[in-house]
Motif scaffolding. Sequence first.
Motif, PDB file in Angstrom:
ATOM      1  N   LYS A   9       0.849  -1.183   0.000  1.00 54.16           N
ATOM      2  CA  LYS A   9       0.000   0.000   0.000  1.00 54.16           C
ATOM      3  C   LYS A   9       0.893   1.244   0.000  1.00 54.16           C
ATOM      4  O   LYS A   9       1.880   1.281   0.728  1.00 54.16           O
ATOM      5  CB  LYS A   9      -0.912  -0.007   1.230  1.00 54.16           C
ATOM      6  N   VAL A  12       1.800   4.829   3.312  1.00 52.81           N
ATOM      7  CA  VAL A  12       1.684   4.374   4.706  1.00 52.81           C
ATOM      8  C   VAL A  12       2.863   4.835   5.567  1.00 52.81           C
ATOM      9  O   VAL A  12       2.822   4.703   6.791  1.00 52.81           O
ATOM     10  CB  VAL A  12       1.550   2.831   4.806  1.00 52.81           C
ATOM     11  N   GLY A  13       3.931   5.331   4.912  1.00 49.25           N
ATOM     12  CA  GLY A  13       5.082   5.829   5.679  1.00 49.25           C
ATOM     13  C   GLY A  13       6.358   5.021   5.496  1.00 49.25           C
ATOM     14  O   GLY A  13       7.296   5.166   6.283  1.00 49.25           O
ATOM     15  N   THR A  16       9.317   7.451   4.837  1.00 49.75           N
ATOM     16  CA  THR A  16       9.541   8.261   6.042  1.00 49.75           C
ATOM     17  C   THR A  16      10.262   7.430   7.107  1.00 49.75           C
ATOM     18  O   THR A  16      11.246   7.877   7.716  1.00 49.75           O
ATOM     19  CB  THR A  16       8.170   8.746   6.593  1.00 49.75           C
ATOM     20  N   ASN A 140       1.818   3.956  12.165  1.00 55.72           N
ATOM     21  CA  ASN A 140       2.346   5.269  11.791  1.00 55.72           C
ATOM     22  C   ASN A 140       1.204   6.273  11.691  1.00 55.72           C
ATOM     23  O   ASN A 140       0.093   5.921  11.323  1.00 55.72           O
ATOM     24  CB  ASN A 140       3.068   5.161  10.434  1.00 55.72           C
ATOM     25  N   ARG A 171       3.056  13.942  12.755  1.00 59.06           N
ATOM     26  CA  ARG A 171       3.811  15.154  13.134  1.00 59.06           C
ATOM     27  C   ARG A 171       4.307  15.834  11.863  1.00 59.06           C
ATOM     28  O   ARG A 171       4.907  15.173  11.013  1.00 59.06           O
ATOM     29  CB  ARG A 171       5.062  14.788  13.948  1.00 59.06           C
ATOM     30  N   TYR A 174       7.964  15.362  10.209  1.00 53.62           N
ATOM     31  CA  TYR A 174       8.359  14.289   9.284  1.00 53.62           C
ATOM     32  C   TYR A 174       8.380  14.796   7.844  1.00 53.62           C
ATOM     33  O   TYR A 174       9.319  14.533   7.098  1.00 53.62           O
ATOM     34  CB  TYR A 174       7.434  13.071   9.424  1.00 53.62           C
TER      35      TYR A 174
HETATM   36  N1  LIG Z   1       4.189  10.158  11.093  1.00 54.21           N
HETATM   37  C1  LIG Z   1       3.934  11.035  10.110  1.00 54.21           C
HETATM   38  N2  LIG Z   1       3.491  12.284  10.386  1.00 54.21           N
HETATM   39  C2  LIG Z   1       3.215  13.156   9.400  1.00 54.21           C
HETATM   40  N3  LIG Z   1       3.330  12.898   8.093  1.00 54.21           N
HETATM   41  C3  LIG Z   1       3.757  11.673   7.743  1.00 54.21           C
HETATM   42  C4  LIG Z   1       4.088  10.678   8.708  1.00 54.21           C
HETATM   43  N4  LIG Z   1       4.481   9.560   8.054  1.00 54.21           N
HETATM   44  C5  LIG Z   1       4.406   9.851   6.740  1.00 54.21           C
HETATM   45  N5  LIG Z   1       3.970  11.106   6.535  1.00 54.21           N
HETATM   46  C6  LIG Z   1       3.726  11.769   5.243  1.00 54.21           C
HETATM   47  O1  LIG Z   1       2.825  10.939   4.510  1.00 54.21           O
HETATM   48  C7  LIG Z   1       3.153  10.894   3.143  1.00 54.21           C
HETATM   49  C8  LIG Z   1       3.396   9.434   2.727  1.00 54.21           C
HETATM   50  O2  LIG Z   1       4.518   8.932   3.453  1.00 54.21           O
HETATM   51  P1  LIG Z   1       5.641   8.070   2.728  1.00 54.21           P
HETATM   52  O3  LIG Z   1       6.689   7.836   3.731  1.00 54.21           O
HETATM   53  O4  LIG Z   1       6.043   8.699   1.444  1.00 54.21           O
HETATM   54  O5  LIG Z   1       4.821   6.716   2.459  1.00 54.21           O
HETATM   55  P2  LIG Z   1       5.164   5.496   1.455  1.00 54.21           P
HETATM   56  O6  LIG Z   1       6.646   5.479   1.267  1.00 54.21           O
HETATM   57  O7  LIG Z   1       4.628   4.284   2.163  1.00 54.21           O
HETATM   58  O8  LIG Z   1       4.411   5.750   0.188  1.00 54.21           O
HETATM   59  C9  LIG Z   1       4.388  11.769   2.993  1.00 54.21           C
HETATM   60  O9  LIG Z   1       3.952  13.036   2.568  1.00 54.21           O
HETATM   61  C10 LIG Z   1       4.968  11.857   4.397  1.00 54.21           C
HETATM   62  O10 LIG Z   1       5.659  13.062   4.621  1.00 54.21           O
END
Ligand SMILES: Nc1ncnc2c1ncn2[C@@H]1O[C@H](COP(=O)(O)OP(=O)(O)O)[C@@H](O)[C@H]1O
Length: 214
Positions: A9, A12-13, A16, A140, A171, A174
Motif C-alpha cells: 500500500k 503508509v510511511g 519516512t 504510523n 507530526r 516528518y
Molecule cells: N508520522 C507522520 N506524520 C506526518 N506525516 C507523515 C508521517 N508519516 C508519513 N507522513 C507523510 O505521509 C506521506 C506518505 O509517506 P511516505 O513515507 O512517502 O509513504 P510510502 O513510502 O509508504 O508511500 C508523505 O507526505 C509523508 O511526509
Amino acid sequence: MIVGVLNQKGGVGKTTIAVNLAAHWARAGRRVLLVDADPQGSSLAWSSARERDPLFPVVGMAKPSLHRDLPALARNYDLVVIDGAPRVNELARSAILASDIVLIPVQPSPYDVWAAADIVQLVGEAQGFKPGLRAAFVINRKIAKTAIGRDVSAILDSFPLPVLDAALRQRVIYAESAAQGLSVPEVQPRGEAAREIAALAKGIADLHLQREAA
Ligand SMILES: Nc1ncnc2c1ncn2[C@@H]1O[C@H](COP(=O)(O)OP(=O)(O)O)[C@@H](O)[C@H]1O
Ligand SMILES: [Mg+2]
C-alpha cells in the motif's frame, strides 16, 4: 541486519520510516546503507534534496533480483534499510526475501489494516523458505488523544504478526524535514519525533535479538 520497510500500500510511511531509521542508526555510528527498492525513487529524491553531507549512501535497486544482489553489498554495512515499493508483488517478494526483518507500517485506518493482508500473506509464504524471517507491524501517523490507534492494534491482532509497541505519531516535522533531505534525528535530536524513532529502532533490535536466540 537487513530491515525491509515494506507494504504494497502506498502512502503508509515506508519512505519516512526508512529514512529516519537509517539516519538514527548512522548518527549512532553504525555503517548504514539505504536501498531504494521503489521505482518511484522517493529515497533517492530525498537524498538529492539534501544539501548537507550525506549521513549514509542511498542506492536504487528496484528490481526483482534484489534478494540475490543485496547480500554481497550488505556485507560492507552494519545495517541495511530497504525502502519498499508499492503495488508490484514481484518486487515486494524479492524485498521480503532479502530482509532479516520486515517492518510493515500501517496507518490507524481500517483501510490500511485490510490492505495489510497482502503483505502478511507474502511474508507467510517467504517464511516457508526462510524460517528465520521476522516481521512486525508499526503503527504510523497515530493521532494524539484518539482511540483509533488502539482499535487498529486490536484488529491487527487477527494477523499472525506482532505489533511493535513503538508507534509514530502524526507530526509535521516528518514532512518538513524530508523536504530538505533531512531526518528528524538531525533536525530535533532531542524532540519527541526523534525519541519515537529511537524507540522504533530499539523495537527492531529486540526482534533481531529474538531471531538470533531462536
Ligand atoms: N508520522 C507522520 N506524520 C506526518 N506525516 C507523515 C508521517 N508519516 C508519513 N507522513 C507523510 O505521509 C506521506 C506518505 O509517506 P511516505 O513515507 O512517502 O509513504 P510510502 O513510502 O509508504 O508511500 C508523505 O507526505 C509523508 O511526509
Ligand atoms: Mg515511499
